[in-house]
Structure formats: structure tokens, C-alpha cells
Design a protein around this motif. Structure first.
Motif, PDB file in Angstrom:
ATOM      1  N   LEU A  76       0.828  -1.205   0.000  1.00 44.45           N
ATOM      2  CA  LEU A  76       0.000   0.000   0.000  1.00 44.45           C
ATOM      3  C   LEU A  76       0.865   1.260   0.000  1.00 44.45           C
ATOM      4  O   LEU A  76       0.590   2.217  -0.729  1.00 44.45           O
ATOM      5  N   LEU A  77       1.917   1.280   0.813  1.00 45.66           N
ATOM      6  CA  LEU A  77       2.807   2.439   0.891  1.00 45.66           C
ATOM      7  C   LEU A  77       3.568   2.651  -0.415  1.00 45.66           C
ATOM      8  O   LEU A  77       3.652   3.771  -0.922  1.00 45.66           O
ATOM      9  N   GLN A  78       4.114   1.575  -0.972  1.00 44.66           N
ATOM     10  CA  GLN A  78       4.886   1.700  -2.206  1.00 44.66           C
ATOM     11  C   GLN A  78       4.020   2.221  -3.344  1.00 44.66           C
ATOM     12  O   GLN A  78       4.428   3.123  -4.090  1.00 44.66           O
ATOM     13  N   GLN A  79       2.822   1.686  -3.478  1.00 43.28           N
ATOM     14  CA  GLN A  79       1.938   2.131  -4.556  1.00 43.28           C
ATOM     15  C   GLN A  79       1.541   3.588  -4.367  1.00 43.28           C
ATOM     16  O   GLN A  79       1.498   4.364  -5.322  1.00 43.28           O
ATOM     17  N   SER A  80       1.296   3.976  -3.131  1.00 40.85           N
ATOM     18  CA  SER A  80       0.920   5.356  -2.849  1.00 40.85           C
ATOM     19  C   SER A  80       2.059   6.323  -3.158  1.00 40.85           C
ATOM     20  O   SER A  80       1.834   7.396  -3.740  1.00 40.85           O
ATOM     21  N   ILE A  81       3.282   5.966  -2.793  1.00 47.63           N
ATOM     22  CA  ILE A  81       4.440   6.820  -3.073  1.00 47.63           C
ATOM     23  C   ILE A  81       4.658   6.952  -4.581  1.00 47.63           C
ATOM     24  O   ILE A  81       4.856   8.054  -5.099  1.00 47.63           O
ATOM     25  N   ILE A  82       4.602   5.845  -5.293  1.00 49.70           N
ATOM     26  CA  ILE A  82       4.774   5.872  -6.755  1.00 49.70           C
ATOM     27  C   ILE A  82       3.698   6.751  -7.398  1.00 49.70           C
ATOM     28  O   ILE A  82       3.993   7.608  -8.236  1.00 49.70           O
ATOM     29  N   ASN A  83       2.433   6.557  -7.005  1.00 50.75           N
ATOM     30  CA  ASN A  83       1.330   7.350  -7.578  1.00 50.75           C
ATOM     31  C   ASN A  83       1.501   8.834  -7.295  1.00 50.75           C
ATOM     32  O   ASN A  83       1.247   9.675  -8.157  1.00 50.75           O
ATOM     33  N   SER A  84       1.942   9.168  -6.088  1.00 49.93           N
ATOM     34  CA  SER A  84       2.139  10.575  -5.733  1.00 49.93           C
ATOM     35  C   SER A  84       3.267  11.199  -6.556  1.00 49.93           C
ATOM     36  O   SER A  84       3.155  12.342  -7.009  1.00 49.93           O
ATOM     37  N   LYS A 139      -0.019   5.298  17.272  1.00 56.74           N
ATOM     38  CA  LYS A 139       0.598   6.261  16.360  1.00 56.74           C
ATOM     39  C   LYS A 139       1.457   5.507  15.351  1.00 56.74           C
ATOM     40  O   LYS A 139       2.264   4.660  15.703  1.00 56.74           O
ATOM     41  N   GLY A 140       1.255   5.819  14.082  1.00 55.16           N
ATOM     42  CA  GLY A 140       2.085   5.270  13.023  1.00 55.16           C
ATOM     43  C   GLY A 140       2.985   6.358  12.465  1.00 55.16           C
ATOM     44  O   GLY A 140       2.591   7.521  12.402  1.00 55.16           O
ATOM     45  N   THR A 141       4.196   5.982  12.090  1.00 59.84           N
ATOM     46  CA  THR A 141       5.160   6.949  11.559  1.00 59.84           C
ATOM     47  C   THR A 141       5.632   6.494  10.188  1.00 59.84           C
ATOM     48  O   THR A 141       5.881   5.312   9.964  1.00 59.84           O
ATOM     49  N   LEU A 142       5.772   7.451   9.274  1.00 53.02           N
ATOM     50  CA  LEU A 142       6.308   7.199   7.943  1.00 53.02           C
ATOM     51  C   LEU A 142       7.403   8.225   7.675  1.00 53.02           C
ATOM     52  O   LEU A 142       7.185   9.425   7.828  1.00 53.02           O
ATOM     53  N   VAL A 143       8.590   7.736   7.329  1.00 48.88           N
ATOM     54  CA  VAL A 143       9.725   8.594   6.985  1.00 48.88           C
ATOM     55  C   VAL A 143      10.028   8.349   5.508  1.00 48.88           C
ATOM     56  O   VAL A 143      10.222   7.205   5.099  1.00 48.88           O
ATOM     57  N   PRO A 170     -11.193  -0.888   6.936  1.00 52.95           N
ATOM     58  CA  PRO A 170     -11.260  -1.637   5.673  1.00 52.95           C
ATOM     59  C   PRO A 170     -10.132  -1.208   4.734  1.00 52.95           C
ATOM     60  O   PRO A 170      -9.672  -0.065   4.791  1.00 52.95           O
ATOM     61  N   LYS A 171      -9.712  -2.104   3.859  1.00 55.07           N
ATOM     62  CA  LYS A 171      -8.579  -1.842   2.975  1.00 55.07           C
ATOM     63  C   LYS A 171      -8.755  -0.558   2.159  1.00 55.07           C
ATOM     64  O   LYS A 171      -7.817   0.216   2.011  1.00 55.07           O
ATOM     65  N   GLU A 172      -9.965  -0.306   1.645  1.00 57.53           N
ATOM     66  CA  GLU A 172     -10.194   0.894   0.838  1.00 57.53           C
ATOM     67  C   GLU A 172      -9.977   2.160   1.671  1.00 57.53           C
ATOM     68  O   GLU A 172      -9.379   3.133   1.217  1.00 57.53           O
ATOM     69  N   SER A 173     -10.474   2.155   2.897  1.00 61.89           N
ATOM     70  CA  SER A 173     -10.298   3.313   3.776  1.00 61.89           C
ATOM     71  C   SER A 173      -8.838   3.466   4.174  1.00 61.89           C
ATOM     72  O   SER A 173      -8.320   4.579   4.260  1.00 61.89           O
ATOM     73  N   ARG A 174      -8.173   2.351   4.401  1.00 65.67           N
ATOM     74  CA  ARG A 174      -6.749   2.387   4.752  1.00 65.67           C
ATOM     75  C   ARG A 174      -5.949   2.984   3.606  1.00 65.67           C
ATOM     76  O   ARG A 174      -5.074   3.818   3.809  1.00 65.67           O
ATOM     77  N   GLN A 175      -6.269   2.573   2.368  1.00 67.91           N
ATOM     78  CA  GLN A 175      -5.562   3.104   1.204  1.00 67.91           C
ATOM     79  C   GLN A 175      -5.793   4.607   1.080  1.00 67.91           C
ATOM     80  O   GLN A 175      -4.861   5.359   0.793  1.00 67.91           O
ATOM     81  N   LYS A 176      -7.014   5.072   1.320  1.00 76.61           N
ATOM     82  CA  LYS A 176      -7.306   6.510   1.261  1.00 76.61           C
ATOM     83  C   LYS A 176      -6.501   7.266   2.302  1.00 76.61           C
ATOM     84  O   LYS A 176      -5.976   8.347   2.026  1.00 76.61           O
ATOM     85  N   LEU A 181      -1.954  10.874   3.483  1.00 79.18           N
ATOM     86  CA  LEU A 181      -0.733  11.200   4.227  1.00 79.18           C
ATOM     87  C   LEU A 181       0.465  11.329   3.287  1.00 79.18           C
ATOM     88  O   LEU A 181       1.229  12.289   3.374  1.00 79.18           O
ATOM     89  N   VAL A 182       0.637  10.390   2.374  1.00 81.61           N
ATOM     90  CA  VAL A 182       1.766  10.424   1.443  1.00 81.61           C
ATOM     91  C   VAL A 182       1.687  11.682   0.567  1.00 81.61           C
ATOM     92  O   VAL A 182       2.697  12.359   0.369  1.00 81.61           O
ATOM     93  N   ASN A 183       0.510  12.011   0.063  1.00 80.89           N
ATOM     94  CA  ASN A 183       0.364  13.225  -0.755  1.00 80.89           C
ATOM     95  C   ASN A 183       0.725  14.478   0.045  1.00 80.89           C
ATOM     96  O   ASN A 183       1.394  15.377  -0.461  1.00 80.89           O
TER      97      ASN A 183
END
Length: 190
Positions: A76-84, A139-143, A170-176, A181-183
Motif C-alpha cells: 500500500l505504501l509503495q503504490q501510494s508513493i509511486i502514484n504521488s 501512532k504510526g510513523t512514515l519517513v 477496511p482496505k479501501e479506507s486504509r488506502q485513502k 498522508l503520502v500526498n
């Protein structure tokens, strides 16, 4: 006059330092209710449009955590970073040797990536305050780090924190939530 000014200043400071608490349903329904982001620019040279990105050879990814592994956060993180990156006008390729810039990320929950470790390892922490009495919320952290492939120097870093409730989203909400956050984190990347 002085008392009125001091009282006004006190109200402003108290408002700025207050922490909102959210109902459990708010954490799953909206993209991000509580988040905090800090960024550091190491290189003032802007990244040219159409620059090619790839994952760093020293790719860290997800901190080992049984709860995170169950929801396939790396994907999920990798796809979000690539899309952004693509939305910003950059390109992405899996071949590191061809890349103009490489990107790395580290992600984890507070128990695996506490604030003192963030400060020691990455030189900053967003400082999102948590309420330890809230069950099933952590709390989740992303660097996210970007390196200039030609110079070998770090170009940019962003550290973001948000409240995570991995078992109940749910996965869809998690992806959103991740996309949002990534954006936000990559907004000022240039």
C-alpha cells in the motif's frame, strides 16, 4: 490593556496546544483526523520535471510488526508513493542505476519506532501527541527520504505521523488514509 493582551495571548496559546480526541468511528471514516508532518530540504536545487525515481538500494521499508504485516502495508505504501510521484510529474522505474533520484521509506508503529528513536536516527520527530488510554489505536510513523543519485547526497526528508487502527479499517479506507498522508508529505518535494 496589559491584562487583556495577556489573556488573549493565553487563549491563543492554549488553543494552539490543545489536543483533540476523536471517536473511534472518526478514525475509520475520514482520511486523516490527526496527523503531523515535518520536512527538511538538504539540496536547494529543484528536482526537474520528468525526473526518474527508483527505490534506494538501501531500501528499509516497514519495521517488522506482526500487526502491520497482516495488512500488507508495504504494498500500500509503495503504490501510494509511486502514484504521488507520478502526479507530481516525475517518473518511476525499478532500475536503480538509471534513476536520477532514489527514494527510501521507513514505516512503523510507535512501539517499533518511538519518538526518541526517530529523533536519534532521523534528526527530527513530528511530535504527534497520543492518548495512551485509547484502546486499539496507535501512532504510526512514515519517513520518506529522497537522494540525488548523481551526487550521492540526500536531497529531502519528510516525517509524518498519524493515528492508526489497523485491525478495524477496511482496505479501501486504509488506502485513502495512506494516500492522503503520502500526498501531504510529498507536497513540497521539488
Amino acid at each position: 490593556m496589559k491584562k487583556t493582551s495577556l489573556l488573549s495571548l493565553l487563549v491563543i496559546l492554549m488553543t494552539a496546544c490543545s489536543v483533540e480526541t476523536h471517536k473511534q468511528s472518526e478514525l475509520t471514516s475520514s482520511p486523516l483526523n490527526r496527523s503531523s508532518i515535518v520536512q527538511r530540504i538538504y539540496d536547494k536545487q529543484p528536482i526537474p520535471n520528468n525526473a526518474l525515481f527508483s527505490w534506494s538500494a538501501n531500501f528499509e521499508g516497514l519495521q517488522k510488526d506482526r500487526q502491520i504485516a497482516q495488512v500488507n502495508m508495504d504494498e500500500l505504501l509503495q503504490q501510494s508513493i509511486i502514484n504521488s510521484l507520478i502526479k507530481k510529474g516525475y517518473r518511476f522505474n525499478s532500475n536503480t542505476t538509471e534513476a536520477d533520484y532514489t527514494i527510501n521509506y521507513t514505516a512503523g508503529l510507535e512501539r517499533n519506532l518511538p519518538n526518541d528513536e526517530l529523533l536519534q536516527k532521523f534528526g527530527a520527530q513530528p511530535g504527534l501527541v497520543t492518548n495512551k488510554t485509547t484502546a486499539n489505536i496507535e501512532k504510526g510513523t512514515l519517513v520518506i527520504d529522497v537522494y540525488n543519485q548523481k551526487s550521492g547526497q540526500q536531497h529531502w526528508r519528510s516525517i509524518g505521523q498519524a493515528m492508526a487502527q489497523l485491525n478495524q479499517i477496511p482496505k479501501e479506507s486504509r488506502q485513502k488514509r495512506i494516500d492522503h498522508l503520502v500526498n501531504l508529505m510529498l507536497t513540497d518535494l521539488n
